[in-house]
Structure formats: C-alpha cells, structure tokens
Design an enzyme around this catalytic site. Structure first.
Site, mmCIF file in Angstrom:
data_model
loop_
_atom_site.group_PDB
_atom_site.id
_atom_site.type_symbol
_atom_site.label_atom_id
_atom_site.label_comp_id
_atom_site.label_asym_id
_atom_site.label_seq_id
_atom_site.Cartn_x
_atom_site.Cartn_y
_atom_site.Cartn_z
ATOM 1 N N HIS A 135 38.730 -12.820 -24.517
ATOM 2 C CA HIS A 135 38.760 -12.561 -23.018
ATOM 3 C C HIS A 135 39.437 -13.741 -22.279
ATOM 4 O O HIS A 135 40.189 -13.020 -21.359
ATOM 5 C CB HIS A 135 37.103 -12.680 -22.532
ATOM 6 C CG HIS A 135 37.065 -12.694 -21.120
ATOM 7 N ND1 HIS A 135 36.757 -13.845 -20.202
ATOM 8 C CD2 HIS A 135 37.094 -11.726 -20.224
ATOM 9 C CE1 HIS A 135 36.738 -13.658 -19.120
ATOM 10 N NE2 HIS A 135 36.668 -12.336 -18.946
ATOM 11 N N HIS A 165 34.066 -7.140 -21.383
ATOM 12 C CA HIS A 165 32.539 -7.228 -20.355
ATOM 13 C C HIS A 165 31.626 -6.078 -20.866
ATOM 14 O O HIS A 165 30.642 -6.359 -21.044
ATOM 15 C CB HIS A 165 33.443 -7.005 -18.809
ATOM 16 C CG HIS A 165 33.804 -8.051 -18.126
ATOM 17 N ND1 HIS A 165 33.146 -8.918 -17.250
ATOM 18 C CD2 HIS A 165 34.851 -8.450 -18.071
ATOM 19 C CE1 HIS A 165 33.729 -9.775 -17.132
ATOM 20 N NE2 HIS A 165 35.258 -9.627 -17.361
ATOM 21 N N ASN A 193 42.269 -12.366 -19.408
ATOM 22 C CA ASN A 193 41.598 -12.664 -18.092
ATOM 23 C C ASN A 193 42.310 -14.128 -17.385
ATOM 24 O O ASN A 193 42.809 -13.708 -16.054
ATOM 25 C CB ASN A 193 40.259 -13.007 -18.083
ATOM 26 C CG ASN A 193 39.616 -13.112 -16.649
ATOM 27 O OD1 ASN A 193 39.280 -12.366 -16.017
ATOM 28 N ND2 ASN A 193 39.318 -14.605 -16.466
ATOM 29 N N ILE A 206 33.340 -14.688 -15.980
ATOM 30 C CA ILE A 206 34.203 -14.294 -14.739
ATOM 31 C C ILE A 206 34.946 -12.990 -14.830
ATOM 32 O O ILE A 206 35.175 -12.738 -16.009
ATOM 33 C CB ILE A 206 34.866 -15.430 -14.086
ATOM 34 C CG1 ILE A 206 35.547 -15.080 -12.599
ATOM 35 C CG2 ILE A 206 35.986 -15.553 -14.821
ATOM 36 C CD1 ILE A 206 34.383 -15.202 -11.667
ATOM 37 N N HIS A 235 40.733 -5.489 -20.593
ATOM 38 C CA HIS A 235 39.912 -6.322 -19.975
ATOM 39 C C HIS A 235 38.297 -5.810 -19.801
ATOM 40 O O HIS A 235 37.521 -6.361 -20.329
ATOM 41 C CB HIS A 235 40.340 -6.697 -18.727
ATOM 42 C CG HIS A 235 39.565 -7.774 -17.911
ATOM 43 N ND1 HIS A 235 39.687 -8.224 -16.733
ATOM 44 C CD2 HIS A 235 38.750 -8.813 -18.430
ATOM 45 C CE1 HIS A 235 38.866 -9.310 -16.401
ATOM 46 N NE2 HIS A 235 38.350 -9.524 -17.243
#
Length: 883
Positions: free
Chosen positions: A730, A544, A734, A883, A539
């Site tokens: 993602h 990110h 997520n 997010i 993740h």
C-alpha cells in the site's frame, strides 16, 4: 503510590450511593480478613470534540459521579472458577476510579490518569481479566490499566485501546484481558467462557441498524454506492454476491434499503462522516484532526484558482503549462526555521498545528510536487516516462514480453482479433541493433499492457465525455538497466461491433516537429490508462477492498489474546474507517473518483471484472515478480530470485522488506505453533480462514488456489501476505501519488479527445501550439484541482503515523520471546533504511533518481522515525492502510 484516606471514603460513598446489594453478587468473592490492597493506574481519554474535550460531557460525568454513578472495575481470577457463575473466573469486589470529580480536565483533549484500589484475595491467584462498567453520561477511551504488586505475581498490565460507552448501551459486560497471549487450547479455564462470549458479542446477530456504540463486525456487499433518487444516471451495480460483479465484502452498517431501489442501501447526507464502523476502528483524535486540516487546506487551494478562472478567457481550461505551475508557485512561503517549529509545538490543537506547517509549504498554494521540484521539464523525457514504470507510483504492472507481437487473453468469440498490430518494422530501428528474436531470447523486451483490462469497457467509457484508448507500450532494456520506449499502440473497439476486434494505431518515439507532439500525446494516453488502472485496481481494489474482509474476520473469529490477532491487529488500523469514508464521498455515484478518473461511472464495475482474476497467493511479492516475468527463481540470489532488471527499485527494496516481514512472521508463529498439528487443532484459526474464504471473499470461494490452512507454513504465508499488502504494498502505490501525480500533466487521469487526425482543426492546433493542444486533451482545470487536492490528502502521513517495525504500545504482549523477535524485526528494517539510502546515492543506479532527480524512497520503512511530524515526505511504510 501511597494510599489516600479521602479516596477510600470517596469510594465507599460511591458504593453506598450506588445502592450496592447486601447479598453477595453472583461470582463475587466472600469477605476474608486476609485480603490485600492492589494499586492500579488507569489511563483514559474523555470524550472529545476534535482537539478539545467535550466540556458538556465532562460536566455531566461529574454530576453522575456525585450521584454515585461512577466507573467500576472488577478483577477476574485467571486461576479459580466459580461454579455458581458457570465456571467463569471468580470475581473480586467492584472498585471505582478515584478522584474523578477533583481531576482537572484541560481544554485540550488528551489522556488523563486515574488511580484505583482493589481488594484482592491472595488465594484467588493472578487476575487475568476485568469487567468495567461505565455509569457516567458519556463514553471514554480506555487506554491501559496497570496493576502493581499483585500478590505472588508482581505487575499485571492490560492493553485496552477501546471506547467504553455507558453500561446501559450494552447487553453484556465489557471485559478486557491482560496482555498474556494464549492459543484457544491454552486459555486458563476461568477465562475460557469470557473469551468465547466476547467473540459472540463482536459477531452480532446480523439484524438491525448498527449504532456507534455497537461493536459488531459483520459483512455486506457494496450496495451503497448508488443514488437512485437522482435517476438512472446515478444508479450503480451492486458489487458482490454475484458472478457478474464479484467483490470483496465490506463492513455492514444495517441501514435500511433505499425507497426507490430495494437492492440499494440508503445513504447518509453526502458530507456526513458518521458512517457506522465499530467505534474502535474510527480515526483517533490526532488522525481525524489531521484529516480535517488537510481537507480544509485543499478546499482553499481549489477555490482560489477556480475564482480566478472566472475572469479567464477560457473557463475550466489551462492556457499554458505556466498556468499549471501557478498552482504551486507564488503565495506566502511559511518559514521552516526553528522559531516557527517552537511556535508550532506550543499550539494546543493538532488541527491548527497541521495548518501551520514548518516544512516550507506555501500558504494557499499546492505544495510543489517532487517530480518538478528540481527540473520543470524532465518529466516529459522518454527516460522518465520509462523509469516511472519501475520506480513510480505504479511500478507493479510492467511485465516481460514473452511473445511477439503481444497476444490478447480476451475471448475471441466476444471480442474478435485483439492481437497487437505492432510490427518488427515499427520497433527494430530503435533496438540498438538487436532483432526482436534476439531481444526476446535475452529478456530485453518489456510491456506496459492495459489493453485487455480496458477493452471490454472502452465503448461504454467513450460514450461519456471521456475519449481514450486501450494501450500497449513496449520498452527495450538497455545495457545500463534503463528502459527505452519503443512503441505505443492505441486501440479502440471496432465501429461495427466488439466481435470484429480492435482498430489500432502504432506510434513510435520522436522528438521534434509534429511527430514529437504526437508522441507526447501517445505517452499521455498511456499515462491516462496507467493512472486509472493504478487508482482503481492497484490501489483501491488490491489494498483497501481486499484487506477489509480480513479485518472483519479477524475481529469475529480471533480473540484479542490470540497470537495471530496480536500479530495482525496493527496492520488493520483505520482501514475500515477510511474505506467507509471512501464509499461515502470518493467511489460513490458522482463521487470524486468518478469525476477525476477516466472510467467515470464504470470505474467500480470495471474493478469488479478485474477482481475475478484476483488470487490471494499471487499477492506475495516474489510470486508476483515471477508471474510478471520480472524475475526467475535462482537459489544463489538473495530471496531466491534473480531480477531480470537489476535496477528495479520497487522490486529491490520490496524484496528486502518482504524478507524482513517473512522472517518476523516465521519466528513469531514458530514460537506459538511448534508443529502443523497445533495449527490444525486451533479452532479459532480454522474458523477465521474458513470465514475469509466463504464470507469475506465468498464470491471466489470455489477457486482452487485457496490455502488449506493445515500447516504452519500456510499460516506463515497467509500472515506474511496480509502484512505485506497492508503495509509495504500500500505504501508503494499510495504515498507517491502527490510526488509523481500532483503535477497532473505527468500523470493525467482523463483524456477528453482522441489523437488528432491530419487535416482536422485539432491537428492544425497541435502543429501551431502543441502545449495548448496537450492541455486541452488531458484533464480539465476543475478536475485537475479536485484530483490534485484528493491525492494531496491521500499522500500525507498523519502526525500519529505508526510505521512498520513500531507498535502503539511497547507492552503489546507479555511474552519476552515475541518482544525480542519484534525488536530484531525493527533493527532489520533500520538496516534496510541505510541500504536504500546507499543505493539512492549510487550514480550507477540510474532508475533510482532519474532525470527528475527524485530519489525512490516509497519503500523506505521509516522505522527509525519517532518524530510524529507526518506530512508529504514521500517515504515511510505505515503499518496499515490508514489513508
């Protein structure tokens, strides 16, 4: 729209009060009798505080307006240059936004429409850009400007989507371009210097502290996680710019070095959200209000059980599984009928609307996680434990076992013999009559392997309050395409030193008695490994962190009118902002991640070690599946791959999404790049890719796998991977966090004690009360509340979510062919939605629902959804890592 004489007089007064120079301004057109009036519509949002307009700023802006300090706009010709202005496009006369003072500003923040009237000489041709100067007190968010009836051209549209601060904050003019799309070599000569200068402005000079109005995109390493003032316990390794701890770059803030450690950047107050990212990268009004509402809701959900626990006989412990269920059960259930929806829709403030949801959530209670919604105990079955490796929140690790016993890739000189101790005798009794050799040959053995990634850090991790293992879990593929657990190996570093190898124990499935309780604990240790690796690597690192350098480089090297910028920009929305907030409160020393995930203070350092093996090209889904042995090339199959587990929900849905993205990117790029030569000659693309390699991912710049970016195929490959990682990948890792891990016994993030040994009090407790022993082993109560609160926030879609196949504005480009290709992409995604639902309704596909009766929808695109409801839906692929 008719012309208003009072507006004309007002504009003249504004010009007069602004002391317009009598001499002709540099680059301005001389007065002519044949000038035409062009009507324009400007949509903007004034400065706001959360969901309300900033009334003080609004009042001061009106005062400034009355003093003649208005908002001016100057059109720039895309046809004719002005030698006196460095061959830039000729400028029209400044025009001012009309009726600013008279326009009523509502209390609730939102968009406001203004008119503007330009004088434009027909001989100057079509305007291709404009300069805006904000002489007000406060900033505003400029959405769009539309010109009607431009002589000889018709309608011209400008998509701006940018905060415009008072002019004195900038050392340059704010320039916006129309929605035309140009390669660098196609840029009209009058706009060329504006295009180049805008990129120079966005790069900055690499010096000084950056302020909120600065629009600078620059690089820095992760040197802002530690807090040296709190002592060695809170000191953290600098990540990046070293071979020992390589890392992707983050956005530079320019804050001063820490007084106690010059290698560490000084930090803001812990709860401050005012970390520098370019203003246009920050959450918008709706997103920020939703985010604060989620956080406020979670705070109450933590406090209530914590206060209740003060009266409990065992502080910070769950005494039973019912204690855990009490986090979700009870409370006041908010109705989900049409009446509440009507009331909610009337509420003026987004933050309040989000607190009063009408989807059945309970007031002051955590929402019921999907994994226990239909059946409170199905999560404990071996079938569900195995299914979640294919259709859970982390379905990207499992691989086909290609040799037995499983080998280890760690250096034997440093770590000794780390080969698996799982024997044939351990597993063949449960292999449905197959031998190990037969199962290997027929591709029926699979492994969830966290041994190599964790073993180098395990001794240090276990020196803290965490007590855990490096795990290997073996599975057998059965005839119905489900997986069956065969064995779990728990390994520790040798007590005499790492170079002596590992000390391992093997556990096999059992249902009853103490053996069944031990097996449940073995699965929990494997789940702890998988949870930590998922959060830190799959993740955080692989979405990110690795995407941020692409965002920075795109803004520094690709003009807003570049086709690749327009292709990728939707997939960068909010990422820099959420990453900055993560550095501030989540991944920092003593942050939420260190408190709730088992590697603790070594978490980020461990992810840096794993980044050493990151390969950009391997992030492509087909490449990843082949590399893990989950698929083999087969030209007769869709997408050219044959899945070795046909009912592998993540891969089946993912390959359809991948194919749709790849087709969209191929058709789009082929429109602008008819040949490889055009790619090679595109100086912006070449600078962009060179900067990604040498700066953004500079610690890996010498790796041989980097694309050369000399062909259209390479450009298509790179863009497809970027979009896939930022959107679908993602989403897959997520938005399933709360549905699967909101009930923490299913996905514990910490283990606090080792497997009980016979003859110990812990073993006796396991025999007498296996549930209590299980709960005492996994995450403690406060860590559970903190972790569940975090993943609830992370798993929610915001009300302004823009899903794959959607854009925030329909006129993002003026090119009809590009719009048509994008429309086909959206239709293809809606077709995929239908096929996903059909698969979920097919009872033959057991991995799609499982014992917990939870359909796999994490890769359901949700392109067809324009409701803007958001929430814990467990489905939908947002365009970006927001997010």
């Amino acid at each position: 729209m008719g012309h208003c004489p009072s507006s004309k007089m007002f504009n003249k007064a504004m010009v007069k009060c602004c002391a317009k120079p009598k001499t002709k301004a540099k680059g301005m057109v001389e007065e002519r009798k044949d000038k035409k009036k062009i009507k324009g519509t400007v949509i903007l949002m004034k400065k706001n505080v959360l969901d309300m307009h900033d009334l003080k700023a609004s009042l001061l802006d009106r005062v400034y307006e009355l003093l003649g300090k208005g908002v001016s706009l100057q059109l720039i010709s895309a046809v004719h240059t002005d030698p006196a202005n460095g061959l830039r496009g000729k400028l029209g006369k400044p025009s001012y936004l009309e009726k600013w003072v008279k326009t009523i500003t509502p209390l609730t923040a939102g968009e406001t429409t203004f008119s503007v009237t330009f004088e434009w000489d027909e001989t100057m041709g079509v305007p291709g850009a404009f300069i805006i100067k904000n002489r007000h007190h406060s900033q505003f968010y400029l959405r769009t400007i539309t010109l009607e009836d431009v002589p000889g051209h018709g309608r011209v549209h400008f998509v701006c989507n940018s905060w415009v601060y008072p002019a004195h904050r900038y050392k340059y003019d704010r320039v916006f371009f129309s929605n035309k799309t140009y390669l660098p070599c196609q840029t009209p000569e009058p706009l060329r210097k504006y295009r180049e200068e805008e990129l120079v402005n966005l790069r900055g000079n690499g010096k000084g502290k950056l302020r909120e109005w600065d629009r600078v995109y620059d690089y820095d390493c992760y040197n802002d996680l530690g807090m040296p003032e709190k002592g060695q316990k809170f000191a953290r390794q600098v990540l990046g710019r070293s071979q020992e701890c390589p890392y992707p770059r983050r956005g530079r803030t320019g804050r001063k070095p820490h007084k106690k450690d010059p290698n560490t950047e000084s930090r803001l107050f812990l709860l401050s959200l005012n970390i520098y990212v370019p203003r246009d990268e920050r959450f918008n009004l709706v997103k920020f209000s939703d985010f604060l509402a989620y956080a406020l809701k979670s705070l109450f959900q933590i406090l209530i059980p914590e206060i209740a626990a003060l009266c409990d006989k065992t502080i910070n412990e769950f005494d039973s599984f019912q204690d855990v269920l009490d986090l979700y059960e009870g409370g006041v259930k908010l109705p989900n009928d049409a009446t509440l929806k009507k009331i909610r829709d009337c509420l003026p403030w987004e933050m309040i609307r989000e607190l009063v949801r009408n989807d059945g959530e309970r007031l002051m209670k955590f929402p019921m996680p999907a994994v226990i919604k239909e059946d409170r105990s199905a999560w404990r079955t071996d079938e569900e434990f195995a299914r979640e490796t294919l259709a859970g929140v982390n379905p990207v690790i499992i691989s086909r076992l290609q040799e037995f016993p499983p080998a280890c890739k760690l250096d034997p000189k440093a770590y000794g013999n780390q080969k698996s101790t799982i024997s044939k005798e351990d597993i063949e009794m449960n292999m449905n009559g197959l031998t190990v050799e037969e199962a290997l040959k027929s591709n029926k053995l699979f492994i969830l392997n966290h041994h190599d990634g964790l073993m180098p850090y395990l001794r240090r991790i276990n020196s803290t309050s965490t007590k855990t293992y490096a795990t290997r879990t073996l599975f057998l593929l059965q005839d119905d395409d489900t997986l069956k657990p065969l064995a779990i190996e728990l390994s520790l570093p040798h007590p005499q030193g790492d170079n002596h190898g590992a000390v391992s124990k093997v556990f096999t499935p059992a249902e009853d008695g103490i053996e069944g309780s031990v097996w449940q604990l073995a699965k929990a240790y494997a789940a702890v490994n998988d949870s930590g690796y998922h959060q830190l690597v799959c993740h955080w690192l692989n979405t990110h962190a690795v995407i941020e350098p692409f965002i920075i480089a795109s803004n520094r090297q690709l003009s807003v009118v570049h086709p690749v910028y327009k292709l990728l920009h939707p997939h960068f929305r909010d990422t820099m902002n959420i990453n900055a907030m993560a550095r501030q409160t989540l991944i920092n020393a003593g942050g939420v991640l260190e408190l709730t995930v088992f590697p603790g203070r070594y978490a980020l350092e461990m992810s840096a070690s794993i980044y050493k093996t990151w390969v950009f090209n391997d992030q492509a889904l087909p490449v990843d599946l082949v590399k893990r042995g989950m698929a083999v090339p087969d030209s007769s199959c869709p997408n050219g791959l044959k899945l070795l587990i046909e009912d592998y929900p993540y891969a089946v849905d993912g390959l359809e999404i991948w194919s749709a993205i790849e087709t969209w990117v191929t058709e789009y790029c082929s429109f602008y790049y008819p040949s490889d030569e055009v790619v090679k000659e595109d100086n912006e693309i070449q600078s962009w890719w060179a900067e990604i390699r040498n700066e953004g991912h500079g610690d890996l710049k010498d790796e041989p796998w980097w694309l050369e970016m000399k062909t259209r195929a390479e450009l298509i490959q790179a863009c497809t991977i970027i979009i896939w990682v930022a959107s679908a990948f993602h989403a897959a890792v997520n938005f399933g966090q709360y549905p699967y891990a909101g009930y923490l016994p299913n996905r514990p993030t910490v283990s606090r004690r080792f497997m009980p040994e016979p003859g110990t009090p812990e073993y006796d407790e396991l025999q007498k009360d296996p549930d209590l022993a299980f709960l005492k082993t996994i995450t403690a109560q406060f860590q559970t509340l903190l972790g569940v609160s975090l993943i609830e926030v992370l798993s929610r879609h915001s009300a302004d979510e823009i899903y794959l196949g959607q854009r925030d504005t329909p006129e993002w480009t003026s090119d009809a062919e590009a719009l048509a290709v994008f429309e086909r992409f959206g239709k293809k995604l809606i077709e995929i939605e239908s096929r996903i639902m059909d698969r979920n309704n097919d009872s033959r596909l057991k991995n799609r629902i499982g014992p917990v009766k939870m359909p796999y929808t994490l890769l359901y695109p949700n392109t067809s959804d324009y409701s803007r409801e958001g929430g814990l839906t467990g489905k939908g692929i947002p365009n970006s890592i927001s997010i």
